[in-house]
Every structure is written in C-alpha cells, then in structure tokens.
Write a protein that holds these residues in place. Structure first.
Motif, PDB file in Angstrom:
ATOM      1  N   PRO A 131       0.807  -1.231   0.000  1.00  0.00           N
ATOM      2  CA  PRO A 131       0.000   0.000   0.000  1.00  0.00           C
ATOM      3  C   PRO A 131       0.838   1.278   0.000  1.00  0.00           C
ATOM      4  N   GLU A 184      -6.520   6.915  -5.428  1.00  0.00           N
ATOM      5  CA  GLU A 184      -7.249   6.168  -4.405  1.00  0.00           C
ATOM      6  C   GLU A 184      -8.439   5.381  -4.952  1.00  0.00           C
ATOM      7  N   TYR A 185      -9.095   5.889  -6.002  1.00  0.00           N
ATOM      8  CA  TYR A 185     -10.333   5.270  -6.460  1.00  0.00           C
ATOM      9  C   TYR A 185     -10.210   4.557  -7.807  1.00  0.00           C
ATOM     10  N   THR A 205      -6.927   8.107   2.189  1.00  0.00           N
ATOM     11  CA  THR A 205      -5.570   8.516   2.574  1.00  0.00           C
ATOM     12  C   THR A 205      -5.473  10.033   2.669  1.00  0.00           C
ATOM     13  N   PRO A 258      -4.735   3.483  -0.265  1.00  0.00           N
ATOM     14  CA  PRO A 258      -6.023   3.159   0.360  1.00  0.00           C
ATOM     15  C   PRO A 258      -6.980   4.346   0.284  1.00  0.00           C
ATOM     16  N   ARG A 259      -8.235   4.081   0.086  1.00  0.00           N
ATOM     17  CA  ARG A 259      -9.233   5.160   0.054  1.00  0.00           C
ATOM     18  C   ARG A 259      -9.241   5.893   1.392  1.00  0.00           C
ATOM     19  N   ARG A 271      -6.184   2.696  -7.523  1.00  0.00           N
ATOM     20  CA  ARG A 271      -6.068   2.058  -6.210  1.00  0.00           C
ATOM     21  C   ARG A 271      -4.609   1.900  -5.771  1.00  0.00           C
TER      22      ARG A 271
END
Length: 240
Positions: A30, A171-172, A181, A178-179, A175
C-alpha cells in the motif's frame, strides 16, 4: 502550553497509517507510491545538504523510508513519529539493513523544547496535510534547526489537478493508495506554505514539483508544482 499537552495530531490519521505498518517496506504494498517517491526526495535533500556527517531529523518518519536512505548516505539521523507501530517496524527494519537511526515516539513540538537548534537539516515529508495545525509543525521544525540549517518539506497542492490525480486517480481508479488517505481540504498551496515559513523566520529557497510516474514505478523532480511539490527553506545565520 508544555510539550506534554501539545496534541497536534488526529487519532484517526495515526490509526490509518498504523494499520499499514507491517507492509510499509513492501515495495508492491500500500505504500508503493512512497517507495517510488523516495529516491527523488533523497536527491532533492542531498543536492542542498552534505548528508555525510550531518545531523538530520526526519519528522513524521513513518516506518523510515527516507530516514534509512539518509542514514545510509552518511547522515546522523534522528527520526520521530507519533505512531508507535510505525516506529516499531522502523526499528526492526533498521536492524536488518544495518542503518544506525535514533527512532523515537515523540512530537516535533516536544523535541523542539528539548533540543532547540540541534540539527543541520530537518525533513518533513508527506505529513503536513495530515495534521490539524501545519504552521505549528513548521514552527517546531524551525526551532530545531541550527543557524544556517535547512528544512525540507513535501506535500500536495490544493488544485483541481491534485484532486484528480492524488485522490480520484490514486485512491479510487488505480487504487495505488487506500481510500481516505488524503482529504482535499487539507492540501496546502505553496503560497500558504511560504507564509507559514516566513512567520517562523525561515527563508524559502526553492519550490520544485515532484511527478510520480506509476507506469515507471518512479518519480522525478519537475518544474510543475500543481500536484506534489517539495520545498526547501533556510534558517538564516545569527546576526553578528
């Protein structure tokens, strides 16, 4: 207000990054974007400070990506973070790599009271956008610098491009992070950073863009500052 009563953090932010601790050093995990950014961050610092033999502080060090890189370049590194899980992982990794780093669970404000003027350079990377009062962090960093020392900061600009790339894209869509962040309202314009630095008595020397290229798995320094950027500020020498 004493160092013990300063609470310039959000617990949810500490919890969010602590949850990533065990995979922090996984280059495909991540924190993959941080691994890509790290060589460019080190290059930016090393071009402006002779790291070999320098006493350097890494504020908000996480699990130590930049801390280790600077230590292996010859710096005497102290690294602080308020997330104990991250410091634990950082210490374990340093044992494996052989990096000699003084890791501490401590705030910048507390360290500034204990050791003012102790460091040749201070780095504060990808942290300011995660704290309630970025100006207070910068003021503590300024106090920690020796006269003639330099502060290095990296953060995200508050622009539509940064929203599109750092939040929607990273994030979306891709990816890569992590969403949750980042929060767009916490991004910092260079003009805001410059004003905070002036208020601490530091002189802004440079602002450079930092472009992350996920298709190459790396980052490079650029002139555009509309998404990620780095800044360097000098604590002037004391007047004769």
């Amino acid at each position: 207000m004493t160092a013990e009563t300063v609470h310039n953090y959000r617990q949810e932010e500490l919890d969010k990054f602590s949850a990533l601790a065990n995979r922090w050093w996984d280059p495909d995990g991540p924190q993959k974007p941080l691994h890509a950014l790290n060589p460019a961050r080190l290059e930016y610092v090393a071009e402006r400070v002779r790291l070999d033999g320098a006493r350097v502080l890494d504020v908000g060090c996480g699990a130590g990506l930049l801390s280790e890189a600077m230590a292996l370049a010859g710096a005497e590194v102290t690294a602080i973070d308020l997330a104990a899980d991250l410091i634990r992982v950082a210490r374990l990794h340093a044992r494996e790599s052989g990096a000699d780093i003084d890791y501490r669970v401590q705030s910048a404000e507390a360290l500034a009271e204990a050791e003012p003027g102790a460091f040749d350079a201070v780095t504060c990377m990808e942290m300011l956008e995660h704290v309630p009062d970025p100006g207070a962090i910068l003021a503590a960093c300024a106090r920690l610098l020796k006269p003639g020392g330099r502060l290095f900061v990296s953060t995200l600009n508050r622009t539509p491009a940064a929203f599109a790339l750092a939040i929607v894209g990273a994030e979306y869509v891709a990816r890569l992070l992590p969403r949750g962040t980042h929060r767009y309202r916490d991004f910092i314009r260079p003009s805001e950073l410059a004003a905070w630095l002036r208020a601490t008595g530091l002189a802004l020397e440079d602002v450079s863009g930092l472009m992350y290229e996920p298709w190459r798995g790396s980052a490079r320094l650029v002139s555009r500052t509309d998404v990620n950027y780095l800044a360097c500020a000098l604590r002037p020498e004391a007047a004769p």
